[in-house]
Design a protein around this motif. Sequence first.
Motif, PDB file in Angstrom:
ATOM      1  N   ILE A  90       0.848  -1.192   0.000  1.00  0.00           N
ATOM      2  CA  ILE A  90       0.000   0.000   0.000  1.00  0.00           C
ATOM      3  C   ILE A  90       0.884   1.243   0.000  1.00  0.00           C
ATOM      4  N   GLY A 134       1.998   2.034  -3.385  1.00  0.00           N
ATOM      5  CA  GLY A 134       0.897   2.667  -4.111  1.00  0.00           C
ATOM      6  C   GLY A 134       0.714   4.118  -3.694  1.00  0.00           C
ATOM      7  N   PHE A 177     -16.176  -9.488   5.206  1.00  0.00           N
ATOM      8  CA  PHE A 177     -15.094  -9.683   4.241  1.00  0.00           C
ATOM      9  C   PHE A 177     -15.112  -8.607   3.160  1.00  0.00           C
ATOM     10  N   PHE A 178     -16.313  -8.081   2.894  1.00  0.00           N
ATOM     11  CA  PHE A 178     -16.360  -6.983   1.926  1.00  0.00           C
ATOM     12  C   PHE A 178     -15.698  -5.740   2.498  1.00  0.00           C
ATOM     13  N   GLN A 201     -13.215  -5.889   4.568  1.00  0.00           N
ATOM     14  CA  GLN A 201     -11.775  -6.162   4.519  1.00  0.00           C
ATOM     15  C   GLN A 201     -11.165  -5.835   3.167  1.00  0.00           C
ATOM     16  N   MET A 202     -11.991  -5.902   2.120  1.00  0.00           N
ATOM     17  CA  MET A 202     -11.463  -5.600   0.789  1.00  0.00           C
ATOM     18  C   MET A 202     -11.169  -4.115   0.630  1.00  0.00           C
ATOM     19  N   TYR A 250      -7.680  -2.367   0.151  1.00  0.00           N
ATOM     20  CA  TYR A 250      -7.006  -2.775  -1.072  1.00  0.00           C
ATOM     21  C   TYR A 250      -7.705  -2.179  -2.293  1.00  0.00           C
ATOM     22  N   ALA A 251      -9.055  -2.214  -2.271  1.00  0.00           N
ATOM     23  CA  ALA A 251      -9.798  -1.600  -3.364  1.00  0.00           C
ATOM     24  C   ALA A 251      -9.495  -0.102  -3.412  1.00  0.00           C
ATOM     25  N   THR A 274      -6.767   1.355  -2.485  1.00  0.00           N
ATOM     26  CA  THR A 274      -5.435   1.591  -3.053  1.00  0.00           C
ATOM     27  C   THR A 274      -5.514   1.667  -4.568  1.00  0.00           C
ATOM     28  N   VAL A 275      -6.292   0.748  -5.162  1.00  0.00           N
ATOM     29  CA  VAL A 275      -6.423   0.770  -6.617  1.00  0.00           C
ATOM     30  C   VAL A 275      -7.082   2.072  -7.060  1.00  0.00           C
ATOM     31  N   LEU A 312      -4.727   4.863  -6.847  1.00  0.00           N
ATOM     32  CA  LEU A 312      -3.779   4.786  -7.964  1.00  0.00           C
ATOM     33  C   LEU A 312      -4.381   5.363  -9.233  1.00  0.00           C
ATOM     34  N   VAL A 313      -5.652   5.027  -9.468  1.00  0.00           N
ATOM     35  CA  VAL A 313      -6.313   5.545 -10.669  1.00  0.00           C
ATOM     36  C   VAL A 313      -6.337   7.069 -10.612  1.00  0.00           C
ATOM     37  N   VAL A 372      -2.315   2.850 -14.992  1.00  0.00           N
ATOM     38  CA  VAL A 372      -2.203   2.507 -13.577  1.00  0.00           C
ATOM     39  C   VAL A 372      -1.164   1.400 -13.415  1.00  0.00           C
ATOM     40  N   ILE A 375       1.072  -2.894  -8.493  1.00  0.00           N
ATOM     41  CA  ILE A 375       0.303  -2.651  -7.277  1.00  0.00           C
ATOM     42  C   ILE A 375      -1.143  -3.078  -7.459  1.00  0.00           C
ATOM     43  N   ILE A 399      -8.023  -8.879  -2.386  1.00  0.00           N
ATOM     44  CA  ILE A 399      -9.471  -8.832  -2.589  1.00  0.00           C
ATOM     45  C   ILE A 399      -9.996 -10.229  -2.927  1.00  0.00           C
TER      46      ILE A 399
END
Lengths: 322, 376
Positions: free
Chosen positions: A226, A229, A279-280, A282-283, A286-287, A289-290, A293-294, B161, B165, B173
Amino acid sequence: MDPIIILQAGVATGTVLLFATIGEILAERSGVLNLGVEGMMLIGAMTAFSTTIATGNPWLGVLAAMFAAGLISQIHAFITITLQADQVVSGLALTFLGTGISLVLGEGLSKAGTVSLLPNFSIPVLSQIPILGPILFTKQSVLVYIGYLFTPLTWYFINHTRPGLNLRSVGEYPSAVDSLGISVFGLRYFYVFVGGMLAGLAGATISLAVAPGWFSELTTAGQGWIAVGLVIFAQWDPVRAMFGSYAFGALRRLILDVQGPTIIFGLNNPFYYNPYWGFFLQMLPYAFTVIVLVIGSREAMRKRLGAPAALGNPYIRGERGK
Amino acid sequence: MAESTSLQKKRSGYKIRVEPRLDVPPAWYPLLVSLGAIVFALFLGGILISFAGGDPIRSYQHIAKASFGDIGVLSDTIVKATPILLVALACSVAFRMKLWNIGAEGQFIMGAFGASAIVLAPVLSEETPRWLYLTVMALAGMGMGAIWGFIPGYLKAKLNVNEIISTLMLNYIAVAWVNFWIFGVWSEGGFQMSPKFPNVAWLPRLAEYAKEIPIFRGLTTHAGLLIGIVAAIILWLIVYRSRWGYEIRLIGDNAQAAKYAGINITSNIIYVMMLSGALAGLGGMSEVSGVVHRLQTAPIAAGYGFTGIIVAWLAKLNPLVIVVVSVLFGALILAGREIQPSGVPKMIQGIILVSLIASDFLLRYRVRIVRADAEE
């Protein structure tokens, strides 16, 4: 679900990301991409914890962690700077290596019990400020306060000092630095080392302050990645890195807190009654971070900002255009 | 200046000279360098093992005996090698294009999920012929893997992107996603696993043919190995014998030249990421259908994706060499399970990768030791 507690915890856990991210910013500013942050953090967390058990002094633990992680970062420095190998693959290898070594040497540490941790304290006057006081200056770890001082100092160092200028130049146009008689290799080795030390500090922040203990790979749980990122999101700027890190820290705490109450926003809390929906949650980091990044990549494309021009390229004296 | 250096040379007597290699080294040379790197890595690993209180020689002996000692353990080694093989193939095709797909782990997990969904949803009835059932499972696994490769591919191609990463984040996920299903929807009596698959969803094992061929009794090697070898051959043909493969290699070697040659880099990034994801997803299908026989997180998220990266690199991205190398790593993982301390296999993998990357230097440069006074 008290927003002040969430933000307070966010600043505390975000400090881990802050150190790691700034360390990576320094390394990348010098032109070396080091994807081994996760491995160096694990080395740092393991070394800090085991040194503190052995000596009883958490400060020695912090120093040992920084030294150990800095040392292992020099493998990456040697492979990419001197041997001119691909920085991506070498960084990945460093993560494997750091993870493996910390698992082997950290064997049995998880049952080691409690150790003396770094102190938490409140700052006398500042903690009385409404809202900001309880969030920033109440019962935080000493490392959190170090983070407050460290970020603006790094920013000043990079942008307004002579060594900072050298750092930026070696990442943008190393041959110009070389022509001034400054050693490109020397600077890069040095900043990879500094980046490693800060990753080690980040690891020590976990195992001695934020989430004390050694839980093998779960100690870092991907925070090193992370951080890599966040560097892109921060556009290689320490101050932006600070906001990004704290936001991520707050998100982690929010996820924990959302699962607690039976009623949330006047509705039955689905995460309480069906824990596996968690669990959603917990995602999310990470989601996120993406998504970050975008955003970072789009902004960089629009403003024509970007990574240091020489990032990822080995410096070979006498080669054209490097 | 000149005087001081010549003084130094006289004192040392010999001097190490590093010069760029202009000629192509003979074919055996890269192999020798790789082998040397592995021996060096095992030596370093041994030092670290003894540092951590273990006995390196016994550890290595144990690895050799517990993985190649007799036909039974050899079969188990191959079972461990199968997922590594497919994942390494997935990594190799992406790496060939300098696309750093670190997400084979997540694509593998999603492939396992996709294949399991066919059984657990259920999509097909148990009366379906076995070949058809398994084919549908394989396609579902490849499909889910391809989707998991498409996301970072699209983000890389269209929005620039960083794929390293994004693929890594998708790994985490994927684990949470599978956990959601096995803790909640498909949980068997509250345990963190799905019910066992019916026999129709099992890839055939050698042991099933023990009646005809007695030596196969108790052997767990399953048809996933066959799938992996066929995939390796097809991938080799694609990469080295097809126009698309030529484009992939050209983009990897020189993206600028490829662009001038009129090759569409954007769409190739997406296609190659999808191919890579599909191969990893097929590995996930082979693992749930051939070994685990149920959906469960721990045995499928066991780090095959990361071992695959090392295997692909060690095999210099050649699909046929990957087949051999993955057997060696299958051995390391199989035997490593019982070794104390438990992190040893992971550490040795890390050291091997580091030494390999460092040894590449010897392929690009010639290191010569010359007499200092013989110079100039």
